[in-house]
Design a protein around this motif. Structure first.
Motif, PDB file in Angstrom:
ATOM      1  N   GLY A  18       0.775  -1.239   0.000  1.00 59.79           N
ATOM      2  CA  GLY A  18       0.000   0.000   0.000  1.00 59.79           C
ATOM      3  C   GLY A  18       0.805   1.287   0.000  1.00 59.79           C
ATOM      4  N   LYS A  19       2.058   1.263  -0.523  1.00 60.34           N
ATOM      5  CA  LYS A  19       2.883   2.483  -0.544  1.00 60.34           C
ATOM      6  C   LYS A  19       2.252   3.578  -1.399  1.00 60.34           C
ATOM      7  N   THR A  21      -0.762   3.976  -2.646  1.00 58.14           N
ATOM      8  CA  THR A  21      -2.059   4.451  -2.155  1.00 58.14           C
ATOM      9  C   THR A  21      -1.850   5.409  -0.988  1.00 58.14           C
ATOM     10  N   LEU A  22      -0.852   5.130  -0.163  1.00 60.23           N
ATOM     11  CA  LEU A  22      -0.533   6.009   0.971  1.00 60.23           C
ATOM     12  C   LEU A  22      -0.076   7.382   0.476  1.00 60.23           C
ATOM     13  N   GLN A  25      -2.916   9.622  -0.246  1.00 59.16           N
ATOM     14  CA  GLN A  25      -3.514  10.236   0.942  1.00 59.16           C
ATOM     15  C   GLN A  25      -2.681  11.418   1.444  1.00 59.16           C
ATOM     16  N   VAL A  99       6.182   0.890   5.406  1.00 64.53           N
ATOM     17  CA  VAL A  99       4.768   0.496   5.383  1.00 64.53           C
ATOM     18  C   VAL A  99       4.681  -1.021   5.532  1.00 64.53           C
ATOM     19  N   ASN A 129      -0.313  -0.473   7.945  1.00 60.88           N
ATOM     20  CA  ASN A 129      -1.375  -0.158   6.980  1.00 60.88           C
ATOM     21  C   ASN A 129      -2.425  -1.275   6.934  1.00 60.88           C
ATOM     22  N   GLY A 168      -4.689   3.296   4.075  1.00 59.39           N
ATOM     23  CA  GLY A 168      -4.518   4.197   2.937  1.00 59.39           C
ATOM     24  C   GLY A 168      -5.744   4.236   2.055  1.00 59.39           C
ATOM     25  N   ARG A 169      -6.433   3.099   1.946  1.00 59.40           N
ATOM     26  CA  ARG A 169      -7.609   3.030   1.066  1.00 59.40           C
ATOM     27  C   ARG A 169      -8.750   3.868   1.627  1.00 59.40           C
ATOM     28  N   GLY A 171      -8.344   6.238   4.016  1.00 62.96           N
ATOM     29  CA  GLY A 171      -7.902   7.583   4.384  1.00 62.96           C
ATOM     30  C   GLY A 171      -7.971   7.868   5.868  1.00 62.96           C
ATOM     31  N   CYS A 173      -6.173   7.436   9.854  1.00 69.14           N
ATOM     32  CA  CYS A 173      -4.876   7.285  10.512  1.00 69.14           C
ATOM     33  C   CYS A 173      -5.073   7.489  12.017  1.00 69.14           C
ATOM     34  N   PHE A 184      -4.572  11.965   7.847  1.00 68.02           N
ATOM     35  CA  PHE A 184      -3.132  11.730   7.714  1.00 68.02           C
ATOM     36  C   PHE A 184      -2.285  12.924   8.149  1.00 68.02           C
TER      37      PHE A 184
END
Length: 611
Positions: A18-19, A21-22, A25, A99, A129, A168-169, A171, A173, A184
């Protein structure tokens, strides 16, 4: 810009954790996208192949402003085959966001990239993540990261890492797992607080090392690097140091810096800034730019050596040029391969024996097949040979070969068959554990030769349940012979179009890799035989027409669907005397020597030598 207000950070992880996608965000959090702008998933994966496969292949830069700080973010590949990209760019940052998937925890390639980051003394922040996944255990994943850091000899400061939990998907944190969902800004605050500002004296003589490159349709090739000290300005003269020790005076026309996703021209850049330089005639990754009064040669960027090679040569097939190929000559092939090496120093290109034949070496099969796929899309037509492992010799002349750490997770019922298959390929088991879900985790040390084509085989043995991961460990003494493909192949005898009638008569001989209507030529491989010998077959033979009719004869011929092989499957399928004809439209597998008489003579030579 005040360098105390700059933060340089790379995002590293195992593939598919998920890098990218992060990064989406973080860009959203910092207001990079305009209101109402359509936001593409994985906006940093700009290459078509990256979007199709869902993996990052090239490292890329972006820059965001947050609370008066400029945060330069580098998105890196997670696959070990593209480790050369990671090794180069880690030298341009001061910290990393590691991640980790909350369900899977750190994987084999997490270890690879983390080891490189810790060796460089970078400050880590852990991002656990995908905390929204069913059955995940974020705290256990975090414990495993701590254990990994201990194994990799992290310093006291690195072991005292900060961490956040997020998705990340979605959004979301959180600073602590039990906290309510936040955004984030929590992670951005930790980057500013924990990642150190870049060092470097702005009053010293300018110094920069080229770490990667980008391409602009307006400005051509752009050198990317981080200013280590001094100040760089456009239209000033600098000394460029080359690998052979020579120095040349150069005058960059433009300096650019990322503002969000777009490079914008700037008038000067100080220590810690990651910039793009336009106007250099020729440059390679690792070249140093410094003052003309006192030219500096910084050590070249160390990149682990390649482990797999393939021969690239011009297409000599009877059908050459008929399927969309535009660039087919040896000179065009050489020029394209040299460009690939300049863009990625982990790819080595050497002239090999034979006319217009080049040996291309890389980190793994995926590394090389991505190059082949890109060349196909650019309308190049050529032939590639079977992948060969690169051997070395120690001081006493003993043969060494690359070995890899190989991990497999399968349901318990399939573990026996998988263990047997890996041990046949000279794999040595070093660990075996079973979890509460009755899934077995197997860890082996396997020669790189033994891993060629192993993944589809394990998927077949485990009915699709096997999860595999591997990364290069070291060179060890040669392990002995490993059996390649056991079965022979079906070879076309006559030129023409494959006929349904002929193909239906071959179905009991093995499985086919072409369908009716496919154009064939003598020496082309049309299927895999179910025995261990090659046979020549006529696939163009049609049914003789007579004036007799019967219901059974008039029925449509029902063919079993043929196996459509991807480029990776073709590469792992072929033996040493076979090659792949790569064209923009189709892939064909063929014998390297098309003449059946010469093939027979070549197969007898070793036996005569033994006598």
């Amino acid at each position: 810009m005040d360098q105390s207000k700059i933060r340089n950070v790379a995002i590293i992880a195992h593939v598919d954790h998920g890098k990218t996608t992060l990064v989406n965000q973080l860009l959203k959090q910092c207001g990079t996208f305009h209101e109402g702008e359509e936001i593409v998933d994985r906006v940093m994966d700009s290459d078509n192949l990256e979007r199709e496969r869902g993996i990052t292949i090239l490292s890329k830069n972006t820059s965001v402003m947050y609370k008066g700080y400029r945060v330069n973010i580098v998105d890196t590949p997670g696959h070990a085959d593209f480790g050369g990209q990671v090794e180069r760019v880690l030298g341009t940052v001061d910290g990393v966001l590691l991640v980790v998937d909350a369900f899977e925890g750190p994987m084999a390639q997490t270890r690879f990239v983390t080891k490189k980051a810790l060796e460089l003394g970078l400050t880590p922040i852990i991002v656990v993540n995908k905390i929204d996944r069913d059955g995940c255990n974020p705290l256990l994943a975090l414990d495993k990261v701590f254990d990994l850091f201990c194994e990799l000899d992290a310093t006291e400061e690195q072991l005292d890492f900060d961490r956040v939990f997020g998705s990340g998907r979605k959004g979301i944190c959180r600073a602590e797992l039990e906290d309510p969902d936040g955004d984030f800004s929590i992670l951005m605050d930790k980057i500013i607080e924990r990642i150190p500002a870049p060092k470097g004296d702005p009053n010293a003589e300018p110094l920069l090392q080229i770490a990667s490159l980008e391409y602009s349709s307006f400005l051509g090739r752009l050198a990317v690097g981080r200013v280590q000290q001094g100040v760089f300005k456009p239209n000033q003269t600098y000394a460029q140091a080359f690998p052979d020790g020579t120095v040349k005076n150069v005058r960059p026309q433009k300096l650019l810096r990322y503002e969000g996703l777009t490079p914008k021209p700037i008038e000067e850049a100080g220590p810690g800034e990651i910039i793009l330089i336009a106007g250099l005639d020729y440059f390679d990754i690792g070249d140093t730019l410094s003052s003309t009064n006192n030219p500096v040669h910084l050590p070249r960027i160390h990149i682990d050596p390649p482990t797999i090679s393939m021969l690239f040569t011009v297409n000599t097939s009877p059908l050459a040029g008929k399927y969309g190929g535009k660039f087919m000559t040896g000179n065009q092939l050489q020029e394209r391969l040299e460009r690939a090496h300049m863009a990625d120093p982990a790819l080595l290109v050497e002239k090999a024996e034979g006319a217009s034949t080049f040996k291309v070496s890389g980190r793994g099969i995926l590394h090389l097949t991505i190059l082949v796929e890109n060349m196909r899309r650019e309308l190049y037509e050529f032939t590639i040979g079977s992948p060969q492992v690169i051997f070395q010799k120690d001081e006493s002349g003993k043969l060494l070969e690359p070995v890899e750490d190989f991990k497999v997770e399968v349901p318990n019922e399939f573990s026996g068959a998988c263990i047997q298959e890996i041990q046949q390929r000279k794999g040595e088991m070093v660990n075996m554990t079973t979890d509460e879900n009755d899934r077995v985790s197997l860890e082996f040390i396997v020669p790189s030769r033994g891993l060629i084509g192993i993944r589809p085989k394990l998927l077949s043995l485990s009915k699709g349940y096997a999860v595999t991961q591997s990364f290069f460990k070291e060179y060890q003494p040669y392990k002995g012979e490993i059996p390649s493909r056991i079965n022979g192949v079906l070879i076309a005898k006559e030129p023409g179009e494959a006929a349904s009638y002929a193909l239906s008569n071959l179905e009991d001989r093995g499985y086919l890799i072409i369908g009716p209507g496919a154009e064939v030529y003598p020496g082309m491989i049309v299927g895999e035989h179910n025995r261990d010998v090659d046979i020549t077959v006529n696939v163009t033979k049609g049914k003789h027409l007579t004036n007799m009719r019967s219901k059974s004869a008039d029925d449509m011929i029902q063919l079993t669907p043929y196996r459509r092989m991807t480029l990776e499957e073709c590469v792992t399928f072929i033996n040493e005397d076979e090659c792949i004809e790569v064209t923009p439209e189709v892939l064909r597998i063929r014998k390297t020597e098309l003449d059946p008489i010469k093939r027979k003579q070549m197969s007898k030579k070793p036996a005569e030598d033994d006598d």
